[in-house]
Design an enzyme around this catalytic site. Structure first.
Site, PDB file in Angstrom:
ATOM      1  CG  ASP A 236      -0.425   2.050  17.910  1.00 18.91           C
ATOM      2  OD1 ASP A 236       0.277   1.363  18.671  1.00 18.91           O
ATOM      3  OD2 ASP A 236      -0.761   1.663  16.778  1.00 18.91           O
TER       4      ASP A 236
ATOM      5  CG  HIS B  54       5.049   7.720  21.070  1.00 22.44           C
ATOM      6  ND1 HIS B  54       4.823   9.061  20.802  1.00 22.44           N
ATOM      7  CD2 HIS B  54       4.080   7.049  20.413  1.00 22.44           C
ATOM      8  CE1 HIS B  54       3.787   9.173  19.999  1.00 22.44           C
ATOM      9  NE2 HIS B  54       3.311   7.965  19.744  1.00 22.44           N
TER      10      HIS B  54
ATOM     11  CG  ASP C 154      13.480   8.860  28.310  1.00 26.12           C
ATOM     12  OD1 ASP C 154      12.466   8.345  27.793  1.00 26.12           O
ATOM     13  OD2 ASP C 154      13.658   8.914  29.542  1.00 26.12           O
TER      14      ASP C 154
ATOM     15  CD  GLU D  56       5.043   3.509  19.530  1.00 27.18           C
ATOM     16  OE1 GLU D  56       5.548   4.014  18.524  1.00 27.18           O
ATOM     17  OE2 GLU D  56       3.856   3.138  19.588  1.00 27.18           O
TER      18      GLU D  56
HETATM   19  O1  9MR Z   1       8.243  -1.733  14.989  1.00 26.65           O
HETATM   20  C1  9MR Z   1       7.818  -1.326  13.703  1.00 26.65           C
HETATM   21  C2  9MR Z   1       9.012  -1.056  12.840  1.00 26.65           C
HETATM   22  O2  9MR Z   1       9.755  -2.228  12.657  1.00 26.65           O
HETATM   23  C3  9MR Z   1       8.556  -0.473  11.505  1.00 26.65           C
HETATM   24  O3  9MR Z   1       9.682  -0.122  10.756  1.00 26.65           O
HETATM   25  C4  9MR Z   1       7.653   0.729  11.752  1.00 26.65           C
HETATM   26  C5  9MR Z   1       7.121   1.339  10.479  1.00 26.65           C
HETATM   27  O4  9MR Z   1       6.249   0.496   9.811  1.00 26.65           O
HETATM   28  O5  9MR Z   1       6.559   0.369  12.557  1.00 26.65           O
HETATM   29  C6  9MR Z   1       6.915  -0.112  13.820  1.00 26.65           C
HETATM   30  O6  9MR Z   1       5.777  -0.532  14.489  1.00 26.65           O
HETATM   31  C7  9MR Z   1       4.860   0.431  14.953  1.00 26.65           C
HETATM   32  C8  9MR Z   1       3.511   0.037  14.406  1.00 26.65           C
HETATM   33  O7  9MR Z   1       3.505   0.213  13.014  1.00 26.65           O
HETATM   34  C9  9MR Z   1       2.366   0.774  15.064  1.00 26.65           C
HETATM   35  N1  9MR Z   1       2.443   0.632  16.500  1.00 26.65           N
HETATM   36  C10 9MR Z   1       3.682   1.103  17.055  1.00 26.65           C
HETATM   37  C11 9MR Z   1       4.848   0.335  16.484  1.00 26.65           C
HETATM   38  C12 9MR Z   1       6.172   0.789  17.078  1.00 26.65           C
HETATM   39  O8  9MR Z   1       6.530   2.047  16.670  1.00 26.65           O
END
Ligand code: 9MR
Length: 748
Positions: free
Chosen positions: A344, A671, A719, A728
């Site tokens: 993102d 992702h 994947d 991601e």
């Molecule tokens: O890595 C993060 C994970 O530990 C959390 O459980 C999750 C939900 O809050 O979010 C992950 O982080 C994401 C972030 O919120 C937005 N950018 C992408 C991150 C990886 O998915």
């Protein structure tokens, strides 16, 4: 977290002359029921709609759409049908035939929600041909809704094109198609390679109860060594019956080795050091392409050039003067720069902090550890714009993020001055693909939080000692910001980020900040030696707590960052020996886990519930092992750290390397809004050295849910670019890879 798309979809005026009568759905098989009305376009195009910019109508018994050029997003031009009923847990076959001319255009075909937040339950993005093809997919609905939509999104092309579709069908009640991952040969090895003097282990999946003979073959197919497997029973993390293989006695370098056992030949691997020297650099080079606020240069990253993101050039709204969310503050901040968090376009101080710490720690370890080679990450090693400025490249790269973290601090004279805003990101989630420079969303600052403020304090304090030899002024600025942040955090110790603040970006909420206080105090102490910070560290209950649990440290659990640095960075801390012993004890725990694990990994979460980003947790537990080796020189810790890499690079239930470009079969569909080759052949896959998050038992995204229901531990991974909860890439996960790749390379 949902990836949402905003779409203003208008009715197909003119073509929708007749009322939208709900035609009865016709039975297709025994229990199979067609959900799409008039999918064959035999009688015009009702009840299909098109967005305002698209001219669509019947043509030879099909629906054809003339799509304008120059739109930004896929959903800016679309045709579709609404009011489709979906039943949770029911499987659907989504099929259609389509043509596109001129050649080379991609259609995003979706089944989703017709109203905000426009969730997508299933999507595919085939490139349509001039002559036409038929497409058919089966998925399981994650929801109950009567407001489902079948849509064909056609926007995002610079030039106009024509899309025609026919025989659109969404057949409910079909048999689910169980997803069977292709796991290749049953012998699982580190597909990249083993160090000549390091441990060499593999895992065999077999029903055999008794030991089996194995052969190691060299690149020419000659038997280089023989031995017997060790039966290990059923592995809880995969549900497989397995044996382990130890061929550590073989130390001869070479390429193209294989292990042959039980009638199976493993994927090839090397015995040598070269791959780890490459991985040390590639994993760190990942950060340049994550940079916000600057153009990515093709001469530095061939195939990865792109315009600067979020620099106030339309359609970006830019990060040059970002306001707060309504009611949060009445100033704007210039928060340009930094690294995009992941797939993102958000930038988060909390996650930015641990990422910066681990990248800086890769360098700091190299300064202090007996096997450390700081020159290997020195000036000119990472091919970044700053290469050649006489500053180690890894410090230049981390500074790109540090400068951003500093900009997130609330300015003097404002309420909560000295605190750091938790994050800055888009007002709404954007869809895929979308280059940073093409993001049209409004950007907003979110409220300051104690955790973010302490992330800033910790990393800015660490930076102050590491940059001092190269730039005294920057070091002083960083230390002043760290002190101010520390004071502000003490004054506001419980400003917690809202767990529901997850629209347009992740929440990164954390209810426990005692560990962040400890970490920040530790870094401030190590840099200044001052009494107040020493006292804080020594009096913190975190200082003596057992912090090396099964899941490992991460952006929310940061105590280990402080503890590892107190153990390794020289200081006069009273009781430092005890601190060092606590790290070694933590490592003993991970070593015991690794020895008991037939896949040889230092990770065994309770109930085999793999966490989000499990790949990096395996690596962070390995960092504790590596640190125990740095502290003691005992080979068992070094070997444990090295063996942990085998899991990441292919010795696992799925027989996949979780690092792009490393290993014969590797994760490369992470992702991402930019590395979206799976959705648009004109875009790249992630660069070599990009770590995938890896198995996540909670499979939060609909795509993983449609494929992986009921998965066990290691199997909760796919994947595919749609699987944002298992696949991601992020700056914090790659930091763990950078840290470990550098350690392993140093052992060569
Ligand atoms: O890595 C993060 C994970 O530990 C959390 O459980 C999750 C939900 O809050 O979010 C992950 O982080 C994401 C972030 O919120 C937005 N950018 C992408 C991150 C990886 O998915």
């Amino acid at each position: 977290m949902n990836r949402r798309r905003t779409a203003a979809l208008l009715s197909l005026t003119g073509l929708l002359a007749t009322a939208l009568t709900a035609l009865p759905v016709t039975p297709a098989g025994a229990d199979e029921v067609e959900q799409v009305r008039n999918g064959t376009f035999d009688n015009g195009t009702d009840p299909w709609w098109a967005s305002a910019s698209v001219t669509a109508g019947p043509s030879d018994g099909r629906l054809c759409a003339d799509v304008p050029g120059g739109t930004a997003n896929r959903w800016d031009a679309a045709v579709g049908q609404n009011d489709i009923t979906l039943v949770k847990g029911e499987s659907y076959r989504f099929s259609f035939s389509a043509t596109g001319s001129p050649a080379g255009h991609v259609v995003r075909a979706i089944v989703g929600l017709q109203v905000e937040p426009y969730d997508t339950y299933y999507e595919v993005s085939p490139q349509v041909s001039v002559s036409g093809d038929s497409y058919s997919y089966t998925f399981t609905s994650p929801v109950d809704t009567a407001r489902g939509q079948v849509g064909f999104q056609l926007g995002g092309s610079a030039d106009p094109w024509r899309f025609c579709v026919d025989d659109v069908s969404l057949l409910g009640g079909v048999a689910p198609e169980p997803y069977e991952p292709d796991t290749g040969p049953r012998v699982r090895v580190n597909q990249v390679g083993y160090l000549p003097a390091g441990p060499k282990n593999a895992t065999l999946v077999t029903d055999a109860a008794q030991r089996l003979p194995w052969q190691l073959k060299d690149g020419a197919g000659r038997v280089a060594r023989k031995g017997w497997t060790e039966p290990r029973g059923v592995d809880g993390s995969s549900g497989q019956n397995v044996h382990s293989i130890d061929f550590g006695g073989h130390r001869k370098r070479g390429t193209g080795y294989t292990l042959v056992v039980d009638g199976e030949t493993s994927r090839p691997f090397d015995i040598g050091t070269g791959a780890y020297e490459r991985l040390r650099l590639d994993s760190a080079k990942y950060y340049y392409t994550q940079r916000s606020g600057t153009e990515i240069r093709d001469d530095l990253r061939p195939g990865y050039a792109r315009p600067a993101g979020h620099v106030d050039v339309a359609p970006n709204q830019g990060d040059g003067a970002v306001p707060c969310q309504p009611g949060v503050c009445d100033y704007t901040l210039d928060v340009t720069g930094g690294w995009y968090d992941a797939g993102d376009h958000g930038k988060y101080v909390v996650n930015g902090g641990i990422s910066t710490w681990e990248v800086l720690s890769t360098y700091e370890r190299a300064l202090h550890a007996r096997t450390g080679r700081a020159d290997r990450l020195g000036d000119g090693t990472l091919d970044i714009p700053e290469s050649g400025n006489k500053v180690p490249d890894i410090l230049d790269e981390a500074r790109w993020e540090l400068e951003f973290l500093l900009k997130m601090q609330v300015p003097d004279g404002e309420p909560l001055a000295g605190m750091a805003h938790h994050k800055i990101h888009d007002e709404q989630w954007t869809g895929l693909p979308l280059l940073p420079g093409a993001d049209p969303q409004k950007r907003e600052l979110h409220p300051p939080s104690t955790a973010a403020t302490l992330n800033l304090a910790a990393t800015a304090a660490q930076a102050a000692r590491l940059y001092r030899p190269y730039d005294k002024e920057f070091a002083a600025t960083a230390l002043a910001a760290a002190r101010e942040a520390w004071t502000a955090a003490l004054a506001h110790p419980d400003l917690l980020a809202d767990p529901n603040d997850g629209i347009g970006g992740g929440a990164y909420d954390d209810a426990t900040v005692a560990d962040e206080f400890y970490w920040a105090a530790a870094e401030l102490y190590l840099t200044t030696g001052e009494h107040q910070f020493k006292e804080y560290v020594l009096n913190s209950p975190v200082h003596t707590a057992d912090i090396f649990g099964p899941l490992g440290f991460d952006w929310a659990r940061t105590a280990a960052a402080g503890r590892l640095d107190l153990a390794t960075v020289p200081s006069r801390l009273p009781g430092r020996d005890k601190v060092r012993r606590s790290v070694v004890q933590g490592a003993d725990g991970y070593l015991a886990t690794l020895k008991a694990h037939p896949y040889g990994m230092p990770y065994a979460p309770d109930g085999n519930v793999y966490d989000w980003g499990s790949s990096h947790q395996v690596l962070n537990n390995a960092v504790v092992l590596a640190t125990a080796y740095d502290l003691t020189g005992a080979a068992k810790y070094r070997d444990g750290a090295l063996q942990s890499m085998d899991y990441i690079l292919g010795r696992n239930a799925l027989n996949i390397s979780y690092v792009t470009g490393y290993g014969e079969v590797n994760a490369h569909r992470q992702h991402s809004r930019w590395y979206a080759n799976q959705l648009d052949p004109n875009l790249p896959d992630p660069p070599a050295g990009t770590l995938s998050g890896g198995p996540n038992s909670s499979i939060q995204d609909p795509f993983a849910q449609s494929k992986l229901q009921g998965c066990v531990g290691q199997f909760c991974y796919i994947d595919d670019i749609q699987s944002w909860s298992t696949n991601e890439h992020t700056i914090n996960w790659n930091a763990a890879l950078t840290r470990m790749a550098s350690f392993v390379a140093d052992q060569g």
